[in-house]
Design a protein around this motif. Sequence first.
Motif, PDB file in Angstrom:
ATOM      1  N   LEU A 669       0.817  -1.210   0.000  1.00 52.00           N
ATOM      2  CA  LEU A 669       0.000   0.000   0.000  1.00 52.00           C
ATOM      3  C   LEU A 669       0.849   1.258   0.000  1.00 52.00           C
ATOM      4  N   SER A 674       1.140   0.620  -6.261  1.00 53.84           N
ATOM      5  CA  SER A 674      -0.151   0.005  -5.954  1.00 53.84           C
ATOM      6  C   SER A 674      -1.301   0.892  -6.389  1.00 53.84           C
ATOM      7  N   GLY A 675      -1.014   2.151  -6.638  1.00 54.11           N
ATOM      8  CA  GLY A 675      -2.073   3.050  -7.106  1.00 54.11           C
ATOM      9  C   GLY A 675      -3.019   3.463  -6.020  1.00 54.11           C
ATOM     10  N   CYS A 676      -2.646   3.184  -4.801  1.00 55.45           N
ATOM     11  CA  CYS A 676      -3.552   3.490  -3.704  1.00 55.45           C
ATOM     12  C   CYS A 676      -3.250   4.858  -3.112  1.00 55.45           C
TER      13      CYS A 676
END
Lengths: 934, 431
Positions: A669, A674-676
């Motif tokens: 994360l 992760s693009g989060c």
Amino acid sequence: MKSKKQKRQGDFQKVQLKVGKKKPKADNATNVNFKSKAIHLPEQLKHADSGPTTNRQLDIKDLLSKLHHVNSNIKQGALVGLRELLSGQPTLIELHASAVLSEVAALFTDKDGSVRAAAVRLLRFIAQCIPPERVAPFFPLLSAHLTCAMTHISEAIQEDALRVLDVLLEHYPGLLSQRHTVLLTNFLELISQKRKSGTGQDKAGKGAFSLTISTNRKVTAQQWRLTVLLRLGSFLQAVVEERPLEEGVISRIGLGMWAGEKGSVTPVDVSWEEHAFGKGKIQVFENSGAVPSPHSAYRLRPDSKAGGGMNKELCSAETVQGFAGTLVPLLLEIWVEAAGGDSVQTDSDHLLSAEAMALMFQILTILQLLRRLTPQRDQQDILDAWFRNSYLTDFKHHFMKNFPYGLREVARHKKKADGKRIRQQVAAGTVAGTNVEPLALNVTLCQVMVTLSLRGQDHIEAEDADWLGPIRVFIRETLSNGGKLSLKHLAALLEVVWRMIVTQRSRVVTDDLLQAVFVQYQQRNLAVSVRTLLLRFFSRLYIQEQQNHPHIARSRILACWLASLPVQLVQLGSRNPQLSAQLLETIHPAAARGNKDLLQSLQKNACSIYDPQEGCVVVLPAESQKRLVQILHFLPAFPAELLACLSQVCNTGRVSASLATMLIRSVHLRSPLSGCSSSLQDVPVKDVDYLSFFFTTLTGFSSEMLRALQDTDEDGLLPSSTLSPLSVFATTLEQFLHHWDIVEEVCHCLNTLGSRAQCFDVIQNAINKNLCGLVVVPDCVCAAILRCVPRLLDVNFLPSDTLLHFLSDCCLSMLNLLLQLEQSARKRDAVWEACFAALSTVPRLLRLVLQSFHVFDLCEEELPVLAQILSLLLQHTQLRNHMMANASLLQHIIQDLTHFYGGETREQWLTDLLYCYSVTLSGHRTNMGMRDIY
Amino acid sequence: MSAPVEVVLSADSAGQLFNCAVFDPHSGSEFLSYRGGNTSSRSLTVLNGEYILGAQLGKNFINVWEIQRKDQLQQKIVCPGIVTCLSASPDGLYVLAGIAEAIYLWEMSTGNLLAILSRHYQDVSCIRFTDDSSHFVSGGKDNLALIWNLSSVVQLDSSRTPEPRHILSRHSLPITDIHCGLMGPQARVATASLDQTVKVWEISSGEMLLSVLFDVGIMSVTLDPCEYFLFCGGSDGNIFQVSLCSTSLSRDKTFQTDSDGNQVFKGHRNLVTCLSVSMDGTLLLSGSNDETVRMWDVQSKQCIWSINHKGPVTNAAIIPAPANMFLADSHPAVPLPRFSRHLNPSEQGDTTGSGGVCLRLGANTQVPEGTYLEKADELYSLMCAVTDKSVFGDGENTKVRVSELEEEVKTLKKINKDLYEFSTQLLTKPN
């Protein structure tokens, strides 16, 4: 007629007695040839209604009636008898409680001292036997007699009344505290008397009572007052403690100050797995339906109803003020006398005799208790303000004049002379009061005075400076002079420090005091309880008050303390898990709040905290491990070394698999891949590090370990052969399964990355570079690689030949291993799943595997193994189509196999294989045939 | 075609085709789309049914569209920092924005900045209003969720800093999503967090009612309107359904062994970032980082339709269709004021600068109606009355009825006896 006559003659026949003959025995002669023995009866049979008696054959009725006797000796004897009887027959107490209690209570005011003493002893005995709820109905009577005795004209009776009070306080504090209205005035009258109305007007400020001095007591006036004040103190204590307090108040008092708050609603706690499998049924809203729950703190307006009957009287500020208004002037007078009496004799004012010190201590304790009588916060504030307005100058003048106080050394011989007096004191029950430490006195004084300081305005601060100054100095010196303090004193001191910090609102004061506490904190060899107390003090200070008070938030000492926490955690290691948990309880919220000092320190010590060998994350219990993993989420940066540590932590198996997956997820994360996380300026996890972390975790072995493995010669090693091109290092079942769970999570994380083709390219390169040259490979690594490749492979991506060859080697070795695994079904399933997934998703791999079967290179024993592998592959329906694509190759192998074997008898394995082959082939043929037809 | 009751509003972070678009909840066909920029997560909101507000991803402004003028970006509101979350109150009077650690509160009638609440220690991740706009809940990356009373925030004088009503501090990792139930101050709040739990709280007391522990981090959460089910979107793409009231009357369900699969909606391949349930509780909308928005049937757990977006979905919600949305020539009742960027309480008193008058939009629409407590009481008594009547009946009525029935039994017995006597007479009569 005749017959009648004859009959009559028969009845009265005369017996002729003759000389020389024995006299015949009479018909009614008694036969005496029996023997008798005596039966000894020690006491007579009792009558059923008489009941048990004492040694003197007195039953309870007799004894009770004797209590009314004129003679005091008989009364005393009856009391002693009652005690004897009741201790022999405890059931009697319950039966006759009302009679016994009422009679005994009547004797509190008896003229004779020995009778009263016996009555008190009996009462003490009875009180031990009857619980408070049983006594409650008789308590009005008891307290009426007690009041009677306390206000008795005879002083001896008054003194003994205090002992009765002692007994009741010890056993029934709750019941006694309900009678406070009467008892409080009684206390006042014990040491004082009402002023005459004329003089009262003169000294209007001094209250309506004045101290009394009686000369005919056995003890001095001071001692008498001390005994009374002791009782008053413990009585007030009972009142305070027996009341159901509100939560906010509890958390501010004494040791409970840093206790956790407890909610009134018990939340339902379930885990998803339980719920999903129908084990836990959830019923959440039952307690809060259409009507708001009784626990709900939501009020449109404050509750107008007060709590119970007794609270109505003593919980409001006005009533306490009323009582304090009479009591405090008296206390001040006593104080002056105690202090003055001493100062005459000595030249140094602040040195006190033990007796005066005890008296002063009691005064301060009572003042403290008075303030605590009001349970509500706002009421308490009103009371504080009132105390400040009415008595600040007096307190300042009297209390602070000679602060801090010390104990005057008394010469030996003098003590001897006082021996008699001391014995009297002991008799009067003042033992506890006589040995008061000067420190306790001073600390209590601080506590009392500090409550008078108000929050806020500047001009008041300036006013208070003159008396708060000495207190500050005293506290600082006490805390920082290196001495060890007892838990109780330290708690009191910390309470004072807390109050001063919150009210003073100045950074200098805060730092000054905190520095002193910090010195105490830094001492070595503190007891665990003391250490925990200090730790809680700091953590509460940080967590609760920091938001409202910028001066606390900016405190240098607090920052310093926070920064020292990770170091302490490392140093503590596994020695004291409770303390470590306490530390983590502070570190976690501080990290979550992004405290810079803490995060820096945490970053600096991260590698040692998360060390895979002896770091906290592996040595602490599971709950703390979880916290440590969660703290990871807030680390500002993940350097490569830390990630290396973490990867090993995941794989060494000292943290549970679920925790390891949590760790992997939090690293995932934090990565921008992760693009989060939104576009941040600073990247916590670099992409390179991220990928190498995942690859290392995937393999589960560092490159050094693998290299070391190449040279070892251990038992777990399965030698390489034609059928198993790699020499497999069999790991333990536990390790294999742990790693299997982790691989699952790694695959999942890698799967969600943006570009799958690129991601696979990176993994392929890594495998080629790090694993392809190896001769000895652990089985879990093989399984992991076989598992992740098909999951990550993009449809359009062509894997390189090196990778495929390595995979086919792995696959073959694993299939070979599969046949040797009998003991654990789980491991076999896992291995087969991995092989199957790889073979079915990458058709070229199957072909390579089949191509590598060189029948002619095999020795005799390996043939059955090969056949088993083949039949395994053939049996699986999903693989069948792929197998058929390689039908010619397969046919070739089987021909070779039958040819090469050439045995006389057909073995079972060969039959099986041929059967599988024919079934597969025929199934395929019919399909083909069907297709041909249509 | 009649205008739909509910519509789906969704946005993604790429913004290639559109910034946000409106879909039909039943077919998934696109109605409208609004262009320009893209929207960051949990920051798309409809203001008063007249405007759509969406915070620009990574920039410090808010995009505003008039709801009926689809393709046109109407204006940009420049903010003091990057907006991380945004919410407009249901009554359309206030707008809340989370900007870094602080929460900014604007009044819509004047555009004044009423308060800056800085009680969070790290970025605010989510803000939600209760349905009556009396409270709001904010969740941050510092593991805290705060419940605020709007009136206490607005009405305080500037000397005192507003305090949250409750601090919910039981989560151990950042809060990812919040859902506020119905019923105003009596509502329940569900918070989702990366610590793999979803917790349900009471707004009124701040007590935790329920905590559900999952084996993955939870990225989104919602409750259906009846609060029968809690839907939790996991970071592995699964949506978990937690039943909040177990009906103890088991309908012979024990023999079915499907308890594993039937409470999970499977289909997404990546983080489920947003969830929403329709008004009737039958449809569940989910948006995910795998760039799809899916509509599920709650009863059967089937995916009804899915729409592909061009980037990770940041917002997806089922909202009641605003009246103006499909009327191209309508106008918003009130023009949007200029949002002030500084907290300046002195300007609130004299509005000479703008020449405007402080106007409460909702004032005339507010018919004096009962509070929620009163309403709830009424409802409760009504429900009680119904059950009482049907099950136990009225005391008076039952007595009358019982006596009637007794009498009837008596007469019947008498008739029976007569019949019997008559027949015996007939039979025994010597012919």
